[in-house]
Design a protein around this motif. Structure first.
Motif, PDB file in Angstrom:
ATOM      1  N   ALA A   1     -42.801  15.169  10.357  1.00 48.50           N
ATOM      2  CA  ALA A   1     -41.826  16.130  10.869  1.00 48.50           C
ATOM      3  C   ALA A   1     -42.060  16.401  12.348  1.00 48.50           C
ATOM      4  CB  ALA A   1     -41.900  17.426  10.067  1.00 48.50           C
ATOM      5  N   THR A   2     -43.317  16.576  12.733  1.00 46.68           N
ATOM      6  CA  THR A   2     -43.617  16.857  14.141  1.00 46.68           C
ATOM      7  C   THR A   2     -43.711  15.581  14.968  1.00 46.68           C
ATOM      8  OG1 THR A   2     -45.992  16.895  13.611  1.00 46.68           O
ATOM      9  CG2 THR A   2     -44.820  18.995  13.576  1.00 46.68           C
TER      10      THR A   2
ATOM     11  N   ASN B   1     -41.718  13.113  14.917  1.00 49.33           N
ATOM     12  CA  ASN B   1     -40.396  12.721  15.391  1.00 49.33           C
ATOM     13  C   ASN B   1     -39.900  13.587  16.549  1.00 49.33           C
ATOM     14  OD1 ASN B   1     -38.350  10.759  14.942  1.00 49.33           O
ATOM     15  ND2 ASN B   1     -37.024  12.352  14.122  1.00 49.33           N
ATOM     16  N   GLU B   2     -40.586  14.703  16.816  1.00 48.34           N
ATOM     17  CA  GLU B   2     -40.136  15.591  17.886  1.00 48.34           C
ATOM     18  C   GLU B   2     -40.326  14.969  19.272  1.00 48.34           C
ATOM     19  OE1 GLU B   2     -42.169  19.248  17.245  1.00 48.34           O
ATOM     20  OE2 GLU B   2     -40.842  19.876  15.616  1.00 48.34           O
TER      21      GLU B   2
ATOM     22  N   ALA C   1     -34.131  22.299  14.396  1.00 47.23           N
ATOM     23  CA  ALA C   1     -35.301  22.464  13.537  1.00 47.23           C
ATOM     24  C   ALA C   1     -35.679  23.930  13.417  1.00 47.23           C
ATOM     25  CB  ALA C   1     -36.478  21.655  14.092  1.00 47.23           C
TER      26      ALA C   1
ATOM     27  N   GLN D   1     -32.080  14.483  11.391  1.00 46.71           N
ATOM     28  CA  GLN D   1     -33.541  14.440  11.259  1.00 46.71           C
ATOM     29  C   GLN D   1     -34.152  15.816  11.496  1.00 46.71           C
ATOM     30  OE1 GLN D   1     -34.746  11.458  14.112  1.00 46.71           O
ATOM     31  NE2 GLN D   1     -34.622   9.816  12.623  1.00 46.71           N
TER      32      GLN D   1
ATOM     33  N   THR E   1     -36.840  18.177   9.528  1.00 43.74           N
ATOM     34  CA  THR E   1     -38.056  18.728  10.133  1.00 43.74           C
ATOM     35  C   THR E   1     -38.160  20.225   9.906  1.00 43.74           C
ATOM     36  OG1 THR E   1     -38.198  17.023  11.839  1.00 43.74           O
ATOM     37  CG2 THR E   1     -39.230  19.137  12.331  1.00 43.74           C
TER      38      THR E   1
ATOM     39  N   THR F   1     -41.617  21.109   7.270  1.00 44.06           N
ATOM     40  CA  THR F   1     -42.878  21.709   7.705  1.00 44.06           C
ATOM     41  C   THR F   1     -43.242  22.946   6.895  1.00 44.06           C
ATOM     42  OG1 THR F   1     -42.519  20.848   9.943  1.00 44.06           O
ATOM     43  CG2 THR F   1     -44.162  22.589   9.687  1.00 44.06           C
TER      44      THR F   1
ATOM     45  N   THR G   1     -50.012  18.470  12.351  1.00 40.00           N
ATOM     46  CA  THR G   1     -48.911  18.945  13.192  1.00 40.00           C
ATOM     47  C   THR G   1     -49.239  18.785  14.671  1.00 40.00           C
ATOM     48  OG1 THR G   1     -49.780  21.212  13.016  1.00 40.00           O
ATOM     49  CG2 THR G   1     -48.043  20.584  11.486  1.00 40.00           C
TER      50      THR G   1
ATOM     51  N   GLN H   1     -41.647  25.638  16.116  1.00 37.31           N
ATOM     52  CA  GLN H   1     -40.539  25.032  16.848  1.00 37.31           C
ATOM     53  C   GLN H   1     -40.258  25.791  18.148  1.00 37.31           C
ATOM     54  OE1 GLN H   1     -39.710  22.236  15.572  1.00 37.31           O
ATOM     55  NE2 GLN H   1     -40.771  22.596  13.641  1.00 37.31           N
TER      56      GLN H   1
END
Length: 623
Positions: free
Chosen positions: A12-13, A15-16, A48, A98, A102, A106, A133, A388
């Motif tokens: 999840a993180t 892809n940030e 997100a 996406q 996310t 998380t 993370t 986020q």
């Protein structure tokens, strides 16, 4: 299950920042400028953040496995759309899908970890989550840089889809429902309020360095107004989107702020270091990314260790020390920016990023450990949302300050490289200041004494007809600074099975029993599942266990949310408390919050038997 949750948090993180290094080829391929392409990151973080609060409702309404599969499937669909995107708008839509995943994934992973972690291992497991993370956005820059040297940017989308698919299949096999399901209602109005609030605040911060101060200020004001409306609505509706009860706990608030400051450090440095090295030193994208790699990899190893340290000793020293190391070594990185050696630059950054392992995970654990079981999912939602927000604010502030100061220096006639160095040091100053603020908050969180409260008079402590008539006034208690071994010694010497824990003001802060200690030993030392095994040749294991208990703070195993009774409670209240929660003992507190006694099930039983015998005796007396 914790492994699946950690992998989900990582992806999840991850892809940030996965596409950050690919901005240049995306701009060239899709014909957009830098102001447009940056929305791949800004828009991602905004969406997100908006969907994090929704996760708490979905988590408590749908089976864990089904929910996990659905959320990861959304991320795969977004990846495929992005990989096949013919234009920037389609790519952005794929990234925003996406981002929905996310925002949901998380907090779901953190809730799973909270639900399945034994209390004595919570710090270590949360340390693993924090390491993942932290690793995600950092390692993404390194891996994307490596992939872009051999493949086009669309490959990144396919690789991410494949990784998510693996986690989806593993979750489908391993996960099961870990929470009591109900039918919580998603309040659409609250969702819209918090969405507008977060978008306004984060967009305002992002736009602050774009030159349009009026637009930035207006967006922030609108965001704050809708945030006020959101908070007001949560306090008056029957089914709030977020239960704001955790914010009533000062320790939780401090833990959230410390977590955000640690995350701000990570996101800020992850964006400005590659930018600076590529622009000022002419370093290739992969080489610039690899400068971050040693610290990143070591942080993954250190995260669980830092969590284990927190389990055993608490964060009184480790969290402030982490912030202090962050401030000192990132300052040295700023100094080294003016030097030519990339090795020294990277080596100085390693301790700075390693120190975040002693801040982020332990701060999350510190915050959540002060909540009861009912409030914990809402606390997770708050922390996940703050992740986020910290990422968006850290990225925007660091990049904005770096760009603004650098451009200002160049406009004043300073050479380009020197201007970029000054801009980099300005951004470094930002994270030094935030680290010092975190240090101060951490020290206050552990060392600030509780406010003295007036002592209640004796008449307040004992009320005729109340539970004070059956409570035991001579209470055996344990100091919060004691070790578990000291508590165990007190149990054996006094012949008791448990005792309340009090601070230096005699305020009740926890309760520990021999069962709590035995459960910890059974996990750490297999032969201690049964104490009788120590009497038949397991002396070495006993010595090792006792040495460990001698260094373990009593609060690390204690129950912190203790059911208690006011001294004015009735005997009926005591019976209800003991029976409803299946307790043997309940502490009794005076109006000032100090412990003045303890009422036990045996005392209630004696009272009942005595009352019965007295009544029978009177009935048998001649009239």
């Amino acid at each position: 299950m914790i492994t699946i949750a950690a992998a989900a948090a990582f992806l999840a993180t991850f892809n940030e920042t996965f596409l950050n290094v690919a901005f240049a080829p995306i701009m060239s391929d899709l014909g957009v400028d830098v102001n447009t392409v940056q929305w791949l990151t800004t828009g991602y973080l905004l969406v997100a953040a908006v969907f994090v609060p929704v996760a708490n409702v979905l988590y408590r309404r749908f089976p864990t496995r089904s929910l996990f599969i659905a959320v990861t499937a959304i991320m795969i669909v977004g990846s495929v759309i992005g990989a096949l995107a013919p234009n920037f708008s389609t790519l952005l839509i794929g990234l925003l899908l996406q981002a929905i995943g996310t925002g949901l994934l998380t907090p779901i992973g953190m809730n799973i970890t909270l639900a399945v972690s034994p209390r004595q291992k919570l710090g270590m497991n949360m340390g693993i989550m924090a390491a993942m993370t932290t690793l995600g956005p950092s390692l993404a820059i390194v891996l994307s840089g490596a992939l872009l040297t051999i493949a086009p940017w669309r490959t990144l989308m396919w690789v991410f889809a494949a990784l998510v698919l693996i986690v989806l299949m593993a979750g489908a096999i391993v996960l099961y429902t870990v929470v009591e399901l109900g039918r919580p209602v998603l309040d659409i109005v609250s969702f819209l309020f918090v969405a507008i609030a977060l978008v306004g605040i984060l967009y305002g911060v992002s736009a602050a360095f774009g030159g349009n101060i009026l637009l930035s200020g207006g967006a922030i004001i609108v965001g704050l107004l809708f945030m006020w409306a959101f908070i007001s609505r949560q306090n008056r509706i029957e089914n709030p989107l977020i239960d704001l009860t955790p914010f009533k706990t000062a320790a939780f608030n401090r833990g959230v702020i410390m977590t955000m400051l640690g995350l701000l450090f990570v996101f800020a440095m992850n964006v400005i270091i590659p930018l600076f090295l590529q622009a000022a030193r002419g370093t290739a994208p992969l080489s610039a990314s690899l400068t971050l790699a040693p610290g990143i990899l070591l942080t993954v190893v250190l995260g669980p260790i830092a969590g284990r340290w927190f389990d055993r000793f608490g964060g009184r020293w480790s969290i402030p020390l982490g912030f202090a190391i962050m401030a000192v070594f990132v300052g040295l990185v700023g100094v080294a920016a003016g030097q030519t050696s990339l090795v020294i630059f990277g080596a100085l950054y390693v301790p700075a990023v390693l120190a975040t392992a002693f801040v982020i995970g332990p701060s999350q654990t510190f915050a959540l450990s002060h909540l009861d079981e009912k409030s914990s999912p809402h606390g997770v939602t708050v922390i996940s949302t703050s992740f986020q927000i910290a990422g968006g604010v850290g990225t925007s502030l660091a990049a904005g300050i770096y760009g603004m100061v650098s451009q200002s220096q160049m406009n004043a006639g300073t050479a380009e490289v020197d201007s970029l160095i000054v801009g980099f040091r300005a951004a470094v100053t930002l994270v030094i200041v935030t680290s010092v603020i975190g240090l101060i908050i951490a020290i206050r969180a552990y060392s600030a004494p509780k406010p003295q409260q007036p002592q209640a008079s004796a008449s307040q402590d004992v009320v005729p007809g109340a539970v004070a008539e059956v409570m035991k006034s001579e209470v055996y208690s344990i100091n919060a600074d004691s070790t578990v071994l000291e508590a165990l010694y007190r149990f054996t010497s006094l012949g008791i099975s448990g005792a309340p824990i009090v601070d230096h003001n005699n305020q009740l802060v926890g309760f520990i029993s021999d069962g709590d200690i035995l459960r910890y030993l059974s996990a750490a030392h297999p032969s201690s599942v049964n104490f009788y095994s120590f009497a038949v040749g397991e002396k070495q294991d006993l010595e090792e266990a006792m040495q460990e208990l001698g260094s373990l703070n009593v609060m690390s195993l204690a129950t912190k949310q203790v059911i208690s009774l006011p001294s004015t409670a009735s005997v009926a209240d005591a019976v209800a408390a003991l029976s409803d929660a299946s307790l043997k003992k309940v502490p009794v507190l005076n109006p000032a919050g100090a412990m003045v006694g303890i009422v036990s099930r045996s005392a209630i039983n004696r009272l009942a038997i005595a009352s019965y015998l007295e009544a029978e005796h009177e009935a048998q007396l001649p009239v």
